[in-house]
Design a protein around this motif. Structure first.
Motif, PDB file in Angstrom:
ATOM      1  N   ASP A  84       8.110   0.800  10.850  1.00 36.88           N
ATOM      2  CA  ASP A  84       7.450   0.471   9.583  1.00 36.88           C
ATOM      3  C   ASP A  84       7.341  -1.044   9.532  1.00 36.88           C
ATOM      4  OD1 ASP A  84       6.635   0.197   6.966  1.00 36.88           O
ATOM      5  OD2 ASP A  84       8.622   0.610   6.126  1.00 36.88           O
ATOM      6  N   THR A  85       6.119  -1.578   9.685  1.00 36.32           N
ATOM      7  CA  THR A  85       5.965  -3.034   9.772  1.00 36.32           C
ATOM      8  C   THR A  85       5.755  -3.640   8.387  1.00 36.32           C
ATOM      9  OG1 THR A  85       3.553  -2.952  10.057  1.00 36.32           O
ATOM     10  CG2 THR A  85       4.897  -2.833  12.060  1.00 36.32           C
ATOM     11  N   ALA A  86       6.071  -4.924   8.276  1.00 38.92           N
ATOM     12  CA  ALA A  86       5.824  -5.665   7.029  1.00 38.92           C
ATOM     13  C   ALA A  86       4.338  -6.007   6.980  1.00 38.92           C
ATOM     14  CB  ALA A  86       6.657  -6.929   7.005  1.00 38.92           C
ATOM     15  N   GLY A  87       3.745  -5.901   5.799  1.00 40.10           N
ATOM     16  CA  GLY A  87       2.305  -6.123   5.699  1.00 40.10           C
ATOM     17  C   GLY A  87       1.911  -7.593   5.587  1.00 40.10           C
ATOM     18  N   GLN A  88       2.891  -8.464   5.318  1.00 42.62           N
ATOM     19  CA  GLN A  88       2.523  -9.855   5.054  1.00 42.62           C
ATOM     20  C   GLN A  88       1.837 -10.497   6.245  1.00 42.62           C
ATOM     21  OE1 GLN A  88       5.518  -8.602   4.349  1.00 42.62           O
ATOM     22  NE2 GLN A  88       6.480  -9.619   2.607  1.00 42.62           N
ATOM     23  N   VAL A 120       0.827  -1.218   0.000  1.00 38.79           N
ATOM     24  CA  VAL A 120       0.000   0.000   0.000  1.00 38.79           C
ATOM     25  C   VAL A 120       0.862   1.269   0.000  1.00 38.79           C
ATOM     26  CG1 VAL A 120      -2.040  -1.071   1.054  1.00 38.79           C
ATOM     27  CG2 VAL A 120      -0.277  -0.056   2.528  1.00 38.79           C
ATOM     28  N   GLY A 121       2.158   1.098   0.338  1.00 42.45           N
ATOM     29  CA  GLY A 121       3.075   2.242   0.303  1.00 42.45           C
ATOM     30  C   GLY A 121       3.564   2.702   1.670  1.00 42.45           C
ATOM     31  N   LYS A 122       3.531   1.820   2.659  1.00 44.58           N
ATOM     32  CA  LYS A 122       3.981   2.205   4.000  1.00 44.58           C
ATOM     33  C   LYS A 122       5.447   2.648   3.981  1.00 44.58           C
ATOM     34  CE  LYS A 122       2.841  -1.827   5.722  1.00 44.58           C
ATOM     35  NZ  LYS A 122       2.258  -2.371   4.476  1.00 44.58           N
ATOM     36  N   SER A 123       6.297   1.803   3.387  1.00 46.01           N
ATOM     37  CA  SER A 123       7.734   2.142   3.374  1.00 46.01           C
ATOM     38  C   SER A 123       7.976   3.416   2.574  1.00 46.01           C
ATOM     39  CB  SER A 123       8.551   0.999   2.782  1.00 46.01           C
ATOM     40  OG  SER A 123       8.384  -0.156   3.559  1.00 46.01           O
ATOM     41  N   CYS A 124       7.253   3.562   1.463  1.00 41.78           N
ATOM     42  CA  CYS A 124       7.447   4.769   0.647  1.00 41.78           C
ATOM     43  C   CYS A 124       7.038   6.029   1.400  1.00 41.78           C
ATOM     44  CB  CYS A 124       6.659   4.654  -0.653  1.00 41.78           C
ATOM     45  SG  CYS A 124       7.419   3.504  -1.816  1.00 41.78           S
ATOM     46  N   LEU A 125       5.980   5.937   2.204  1.00 41.52           N
ATOM     47  CA  LEU A 125       5.574   7.111   2.993  1.00 41.52           C
ATOM     48  C   LEU A 125       6.673   7.487   3.986  1.00 41.52           C
ATOM     49  CD1 LEU A 125       1.803   6.300   3.703  1.00 41.52           C
ATOM     50  CD2 LEU A 125       2.673   8.272   2.421  1.00 41.52           C
ATOM     51  N   VAL A 126       7.259   6.471   4.621  1.00 46.47           N
ATOM     52  CA  VAL A 126       8.303   6.743   5.612  1.00 46.47           C
ATOM     53  C   VAL A 126       9.549   7.304   4.928  1.00 46.47           C
ATOM     54  CG1 VAL A 126       9.811   5.716   7.352  1.00 46.47           C
ATOM     55  CG2 VAL A 126       7.446   4.965   7.184  1.00 46.47           C
ATOM     56  N   ALA A 165      10.275  -5.593  10.429  1.00 43.72           N
ATOM     57  CA  ALA A 165       9.956  -4.177  10.634  1.00 43.72           C
ATOM     58  C   ALA A 165      11.230  -3.355  10.485  1.00 43.72           C
ATOM     59  CB  ALA A 165       9.365  -3.962  12.024  1.00 43.72           C
ATOM     60  N   ALA A 166      11.070  -2.091  10.111  1.00 42.89           N
ATOM     61  CA  ALA A 166      12.216  -1.192   9.987  1.00 42.89           C
ATOM     62  C   ALA A 166      12.017  -0.022  10.941  1.00 42.89           C
ATOM     63  CB  ALA A 166      12.312  -0.682   8.554  1.00 42.89           C
ATOM     64  N   PHE A 167      13.118   0.529  11.434  1.00 48.82           N
ATOM     65  CA  PHE A 167      13.048   1.620  12.408  1.00 48.82           C
ATOM     66  C   PHE A 167      13.748   2.858  11.863  1.00 48.82           C
ATOM     67  CE2 PHE A 167      14.853   3.895  16.096  1.00 48.82           C
ATOM     68  CZ  PHE A 167      13.677   4.197  16.750  1.00 48.82           C
TER      69      PHE A 167
END
Ligand code: GDP
Length: 173
Positions: A63-67, A19-25, A43-45
């Motif tokens: 930023d959590t993984a969506g899977q 959905v774009g979580k990582s891109c938003l961060v 997850a990334a911090f």
């Protein structure tokens, strides 16, 4: 002169994969965008600060993984979080349903004072839109959460999203 007040906000991003979580961060923290963003494993911090009128808010962002296979890990990240951004993709109906289930889980199991923001990402893809702005806005109002449409790609409303969370979060602290 006294030093500016700094408030630390643990913030978690939740939502279906892609959905774009990582891109938003990455847009918020580094002001960059990649068409082929590496998938997040686990997850990334990252951290980023925002100056508001009342104080500087230092976001500690998970930023959590969506899977689905990582879903059981999510409580580790939203527990104790001052804020959560639940992301869906405005071109993907399933992702909106996924977002609703995350909101429900946060409201049941998260910190009752946490700020929850629903972000309808990929707002640049207007011709492929499947979720009306009004539908999501009404859902957000009924559930007492914030709602904003964003585009990590075009840098639309990304800073505003974090700024509004920071300002509102400080006002209820
Ligand atoms: P995540 O799994 O939710 O973290 O999603 P990613 O951040 O990895 O993004 C998934 C895909 O969506 C990538 O190909 C991105 O380039 C794309 N993407 C992310 N944000 C946007 C956006 O605002 N607009 C468009 N058009 N594509 C986006």
């Amino acid at each position: 002169m006294s030093a500016a007040r700094v408030c630390h906000f643990k913030l978690v991003l939740l939502g279906d994969t892609a959905v774009g979580k990582s891109c938003l961060v990455v847009r918020f923290v580094r002001d960059e965008f990649f068409e082929f963003q590496e998938p997040t494993i686990g997850a990334a911090f990252l951290t980023q600060s925002v100056a508001t009128g009342a104080a500087t808010v230092k976001f500690e962002i998970w930023d959590t993984a969506g899977q689905e296979r990582y879903r059981s890990l999510a409580p580790m990240y939203y527990r104790g979080a001052a804020a959560a951004i639940v992301v869906y993709d405005i071109t993907n109906k399933d992702s909106f349903n996924g977002a609703k289930s995350w909101v429900k889980e946060l409201q049941r199991r998260g910190d009752p004072n946490a700020v929850i923001a629903l972000a309808g990402n990929k707002a640049d893809l207007q011709s492929k839109r499947k979720i009306d702005y009004q539908e999501a806005q009404q859902y957000a109002e009924e559930n007492g959460i914030m709602h904003i449409e964003t585009s990590a790609k075009n840098d639309t409303n990304v800073k505003s999203l974090f700024h509004e969370i920071g300002t509102y979060g400080l006002s209820i602290k």
